[in-house]
Design a protein around this motif. Structure first.
Motif, PDB file in Angstrom:
ATOM      1  N   ARG A  59       0.948  -1.560  -0.032  1.00  0.00           N
ATOM      2  CA  ARG A  59      -0.324  -0.111  -0.161  1.00  0.00           C
ATOM      3  C   ARG A  59       0.914   1.073   0.542  1.00  0.00           C
ATOM      4  NH1 ARG A  59      -5.598  -1.740   3.805  1.00  0.00           N
ATOM      5  NH2 ARG A  59      -6.034  -3.389   3.077  1.00  0.00           N
ATOM      6  N   GLN A  60       2.167   1.264   0.724  1.00  0.00           N
ATOM      7  CA  GLN A  60       2.447   2.788   0.635  1.00  0.00           C
ATOM      8  C   GLN A  60       3.004   2.268  -0.562  1.00  0.00           C
ATOM      9  OE1 GLN A  60       6.302   2.846   3.590  1.00  0.00           O
ATOM     10  NE2 GLN A  60       6.741   4.247   3.090  1.00  0.00           N
ATOM     11  N   ASP A  61       4.179   1.373  -1.122  1.00  0.00           N
ATOM     12  CA  ASP A  61       4.883   1.354  -2.251  1.00  0.00           C
ATOM     13  C   ASP A  61       3.671   2.478  -3.574  1.00  0.00           C
ATOM     14  OD1 ASP A  61       6.873   0.981  -2.065  1.00  0.00           O
ATOM     15  OD2 ASP A  61       6.637  -0.917  -2.131  1.00  0.00           O
ATOM     16  N   PHE A  62       2.051   1.849  -3.045  1.00  0.00           N
ATOM     17  CA  PHE A  62       1.315   1.553  -4.296  1.00  0.00           C
ATOM     18  C   PHE A  62       0.620   3.765  -4.371  1.00  0.00           C
ATOM     19  CE2 PHE A  62      -3.298   2.382  -6.463  1.00  0.00           C
ATOM     20  CZ  PHE A  62      -3.289   1.250  -7.489  1.00  0.00           C
ATOM     21  N   PHE A  63       0.364   3.092  -3.106  1.00  0.00           N
ATOM     22  CA  PHE A  63      -0.134   4.978  -3.220  1.00  0.00           C
ATOM     23  C   PHE A  63       0.694   6.071  -2.946  1.00  0.00           C
ATOM     24  CE2 PHE A  63      -3.893   2.714  -0.378  1.00  0.00           C
ATOM     25  CZ  PHE A  63      -4.578   3.253  -1.321  1.00  0.00           C
ATOM     26  N   GLY A  64       1.911   6.271  -3.073  1.00  0.00           N
ATOM     27  CA  GLY A  64       2.856   6.405  -3.151  1.00  0.00           C
ATOM     28  C   GLY A  64       3.223   7.216  -4.410  1.00  0.00           C
ATOM     29  N   SER A  65       2.529   5.363  -5.753  1.00  0.00           N
ATOM     30  CA  SER A  65       3.107   5.750  -7.127  1.00  0.00           C
ATOM     31  C   SER A  65       1.429   6.950  -7.847  1.00  0.00           C
ATOM     32  CB  SER A  65       3.501   4.840  -7.166  1.00  0.00           C
ATOM     33  OG  SER A  65       2.358   3.947  -7.289  1.00  0.00           O
ATOM     34  N   VAL A  66       0.275   6.904  -6.994  1.00  0.00           N
ATOM     35  CA  VAL A  66      -0.614   7.220  -7.086  1.00  0.00           C
ATOM     36  C   VAL A  66      -0.137   9.112  -8.414  1.00  0.00           C
ATOM     37  CG1 VAL A  66      -3.409   7.815  -7.104  1.00  0.00           C
ATOM     38  CG2 VAL A  66      -1.654   6.110  -6.247  1.00  0.00           C
ATOM     39  N   LYS A  67      -0.779   9.010  -9.291  1.00  0.00           N
ATOM     40  CA  LYS A  67      -0.765  11.042  -9.771  1.00  0.00           C
ATOM     41  C   LYS A  67      -2.281  11.369 -10.394  1.00  0.00           C
ATOM     42  CE  LYS A  67       3.669  10.505 -11.079  1.00  0.00           C
ATOM     43  NZ  LYS A  67       5.482  10.530 -12.486  1.00  0.00           N
ATOM     44  N   LYS A 156     -13.789  14.365  12.242  1.00  0.00           N
ATOM     45  CA  LYS A 156     -13.363  14.302  13.358  1.00  0.00           C
ATOM     46  C   LYS A 156     -12.228  13.532  13.092  1.00  0.00           C
ATOM     47  CE  LYS A 156     -18.433  14.610  14.681  1.00  0.00           C
ATOM     48  NZ  LYS A 156     -17.757  14.924  16.022  1.00  0.00           N
ATOM     49  N   GLY A 157     -10.901  13.641  12.395  1.00  0.00           N
ATOM     50  CA  GLY A 157      -9.941  12.591  12.253  1.00  0.00           C
ATOM     51  C   GLY A 157     -10.225  11.513  11.640  1.00  0.00           C
ATOM     52  N   ALA A 158     -11.301  10.992  11.269  1.00  0.00           N
ATOM     53  CA  ALA A 158     -11.036   9.381  11.251  1.00  0.00           C
ATOM     54  C   ALA A 158     -11.229   9.464   9.923  1.00  0.00           C
ATOM     55  CB  ALA A 158     -12.574   9.273  11.208  1.00  0.00           C
ATOM     56  N   GLY A 159     -11.587   8.118   9.322  1.00  0.00           N
ATOM     57  CA  GLY A 159     -11.529   7.998   7.462  1.00  0.00           C
ATOM     58  C   GLY A 159     -10.199   8.498   7.182  1.00  0.00           C
ATOM     59  N   ILE A 160     -10.322   8.988   5.810  1.00  0.00           N
ATOM     60  CA  ILE A 160      -9.281   8.900   4.809  1.00  0.00           C
ATOM     61  C   ILE A 160      -8.198   9.872   5.744  1.00  0.00           C
ATOM     62  CG2 ILE A 160     -10.278  10.956   4.112  1.00  0.00           C
ATOM     63  CD1 ILE A 160      -8.973  10.189   1.309  1.00  0.00           C
ATOM     64  N   LYS A 161      -8.503  10.801   6.515  1.00  0.00           N
ATOM     65  CA  LYS A 161      -7.863  11.691   7.481  1.00  0.00           C
ATOM     66  C   LYS A 161      -6.489  11.834   8.162  1.00  0.00           C
ATOM     67  CE  LYS A 161      -7.224  16.238   8.843  1.00  0.00           C
ATOM     68  NZ  LYS A 161      -7.062  17.202   8.039  1.00  0.00           N
ATOM     69  N   HIS A 162      -6.403  10.062   8.278  1.00  0.00           N
ATOM     70  CA  HIS A 162      -5.429   9.079   8.864  1.00  0.00           C
ATOM     71  C   HIS A 162      -4.215   8.689   7.609  1.00  0.00           C
ATOM     72  CE1 HIS A 162      -7.431   6.358  11.951  1.00  0.00           C
ATOM     73  NE2 HIS A 162      -8.414   7.951  12.686  1.00  0.00           N
ATOM     74  N   ILE A 163      -4.425   9.162   6.689  1.00  0.00           N
ATOM     75  CA  ILE A 163      -3.192   8.307   5.481  1.00  0.00           C
ATOM     76  C   ILE A 163      -3.296   9.664   5.256  1.00  0.00           C
ATOM     77  CG2 ILE A 163      -5.121   7.990   3.622  1.00  0.00           C
ATOM     78  CD1 ILE A 163      -3.210   5.773   2.845  1.00  0.00           C
ATOM     79  N   GLU A 164      -4.343  10.993   4.995  1.00  0.00           N
ATOM     80  CA  GLU A 164      -3.766  12.233   4.542  1.00  0.00           C
ATOM     81  C   GLU A 164      -2.253  12.621   5.841  1.00  0.00           C
ATOM     82  OE1 GLU A 164      -7.467  14.566   4.563  1.00  0.00           O
ATOM     83  OE2 GLU A 164      -7.305  13.629   3.067  1.00  0.00           O
ATOM     84  N   GLU A 165      -2.913  13.005   7.338  1.00  0.00           N
ATOM     85  CA  GLU A 165      -1.846  13.480   7.987  1.00  0.00           C
ATOM     86  C   GLU A 165      -0.639  12.984   7.949  1.00  0.00           C
ATOM     87  OE1 GLU A 165      -4.404  12.834  11.345  1.00  0.00           O
ATOM     88  OE2 GLU A 165      -4.606  14.647  10.920  1.00  0.00           O
ATOM     89  N   ILE A 166      -0.553  11.183   7.575  1.00  0.00           N
ATOM     90  CA  ILE A 166       1.383  10.615   7.734  1.00  0.00           C
ATOM     91  C   ILE A 166       1.249  11.219   5.990  1.00  0.00           C
ATOM     92  CG2 ILE A 166       2.304   8.417   6.735  1.00  0.00           C
ATOM     93  CD1 ILE A 166      -0.520   7.072   8.563  1.00  0.00           C
ATOM     94  N   GLY A 167       1.062  11.374   5.404  1.00  0.00           N
ATOM     95  CA  GLY A 167       1.477  11.582   3.822  1.00  0.00           C
ATOM     96  C   GLY A 167       2.165  13.039   4.152  1.00  0.00           C
ATOM     97  N   LYS A 168       1.063  14.312   4.623  1.00  0.00           N
ATOM     98  CA  LYS A 168       1.232  15.417   4.818  1.00  0.00           C
ATOM     99  C   LYS A 168       2.444  16.087   5.588  1.00  0.00           C
ATOM    100  CE  LYS A 168      -3.119  16.858   3.373  1.00  0.00           C
ATOM    101  NZ  LYS A 168      -4.124  17.814   4.023  1.00  0.00           N
ATOM    102  N   LYS A 169       3.430  14.611   6.819  1.00  0.00           N
ATOM    103  CA  LYS A 169       4.523  15.257   7.390  1.00  0.00           C
ATOM    104  C   LYS A 169       6.060  14.706   6.519  1.00  0.00           C
ATOM    105  CE  LYS A 169       3.818  11.314  10.245  1.00  0.00           C
ATOM    106  NZ  LYS A 169       4.177  10.537  10.934  1.00  0.00           N
ATOM    107  N   SER A 184       9.734   2.578   8.255  1.00  0.00           N
ATOM    108  CA  SER A 184       8.861   3.091   9.900  1.00  0.00           C
ATOM    109  C   SER A 184       7.194   3.002   9.944  1.00  0.00           C
ATOM    110  CB  SER A 184       9.903   3.732  11.030  1.00  0.00           C
ATOM    111  OG  SER A 184       9.837   5.048  10.779  1.00  0.00           O
ATOM    112  N   ASP A 185       7.233   3.861   9.004  1.00  0.00           N
ATOM    113  CA  ASP A 185       5.610   4.132   8.496  1.00  0.00           C
ATOM    114  C   ASP A 185       4.783   3.086   7.717  1.00  0.00           C
ATOM    115  OD1 ASP A 185       5.865   6.174  10.511  1.00  0.00           O
ATOM    116  OD2 ASP A 185       5.899   8.055   8.806  1.00  0.00           O
ATOM    117  N   ARG A 186       5.176   1.919   7.285  1.00  0.00           N
ATOM    118  CA  ARG A 186       4.831   1.437   6.426  1.00  0.00           C
ATOM    119  C   ARG A 186       3.678   0.979   7.654  1.00  0.00           C
ATOM    120  NH1 ARG A 186       5.698  -0.759   1.643  1.00  0.00           N
ATOM    121  NH2 ARG A 186       7.861   0.372   1.419  1.00  0.00           N
TER     122      ARG A 186
END
Length: 254
Positions: A59-67, A156-169, A184-186
């Motif tokens: 999932r990390q590699d897949f979403f990281g390559s999405v354009k 409310k910090g749920a749903g898609i918010k989790h993955i967005e916050e990881i990426g935005k770091k 370590s975030d995989r």
């Protein structure tokens, strides 16, 4: 009765004989029979065939390559020239059933049993071409409710918010940020992707007016930031009359 089925129950309902050790097999067969007899109108979130179809380790590699695919449309009249720019899923990022024959088998069984596949369009969303051709026709009003619920879930910090916050770091473009995230975030990323799918499933269920969201998720280990946490389920029940139900309890209602 309209029921959205979660990713942890739908396959057992479709082909129960594949799960001979399932202790509640009789209940699942009863639900399947009720769907065939049209006592239950069955729905699935398209995320089952897109987000959740991607292996956890990938999932990390897949979403990281999405354009995003950017499309520009020009229109002109004698008095006016206009340009419309839209962004959507890129065909190269489509989920392919050819690489997932078992999932395809269950998908085909779902279509045979007249399960409706519900899609929540979003920027950066994924597509599966075979599923796309079998989508449930959502009205504008239903879609509006889905977007409203999805937005509130994210706020409310749920749903898609989790993955967005990881990426935005790591990058203002969260897709690129996922690619830049350390090893370590995989694990966090694949769990966040599952939470994204849960959020969209819940929003879709509410949007189309389902009576129940059938799941085995008891939210015991879910923190307050999970859409299926006790706190958020209470909020969703109060504001949208959203009801979760275990498969054995659903079987008892038939």
């Amino acid at each position: 009765m309209k029921v959205m089925f979660d990713s942890n129950v739908w396959q057992i309902i479709l082909i129960p004989d594949n799960y001979p050790r399932e202790p509640l097999l009789g209940d699942f067969k009863k639900i399947r029979k009720a769907i065939i007899e049209n006592k239950i109108k069955a729905y699935l979130s398209e995320t089952i065939f897109t987000i959740e179809a991607i292996k956890k380790s990938e999932r990390q590699d897949f979403f990281g390559s999405v354009k995003l695919k950017i499309t520009t449309t020009n229109k002109s009249t004698e008095e006016l020239i206009s340009c419309t720019i839209s962004a959507g899923p890129n065909e190269k990022d489509a989920i392919n059933f050819d690489e997932r024959p078992i999932l395809k088998k269950y998908f085909q069984e779902a279509i045979k049993l007249d399960f409706k596949i519900v899609y929540l369009p979003r920027l950066g969303g994924l597509v599966n071409p075979e599923v796309k051709n079998n989508r449930f026709n959502v009205s504008e009003n239903e879609l509006s409710i889905m977007y409203e619920v999805e937005t509130k879930i994210a706020n409310k910090g749920a749903g898609i918010k989790h993955i967005e916050e990881i990426g935005k770091k790591y990058n203002s473009n969260w897709f690129k940020g996922l690619k830049q995230a350390p090893e370590s975030d995989r694990k966090k990323i694949y769990k966040a992707a599952a939470e994204w799918a849960d959020g969209d499933s819940v929003a879709s269920s509410i949007g189309i007016g389902c009576d129940y969201f059938c799941t085995r998720d008891e939210a015991r280990n879910a923190g307050d930031s999970s859409v299926l946490s006790r706190k958020n389920l209470a909020w969703l029940k109060k504001e949208y009359n959203f009801n979760t139900i275990f498969p054995e309890k659903l079987a008892n209602k038939i």
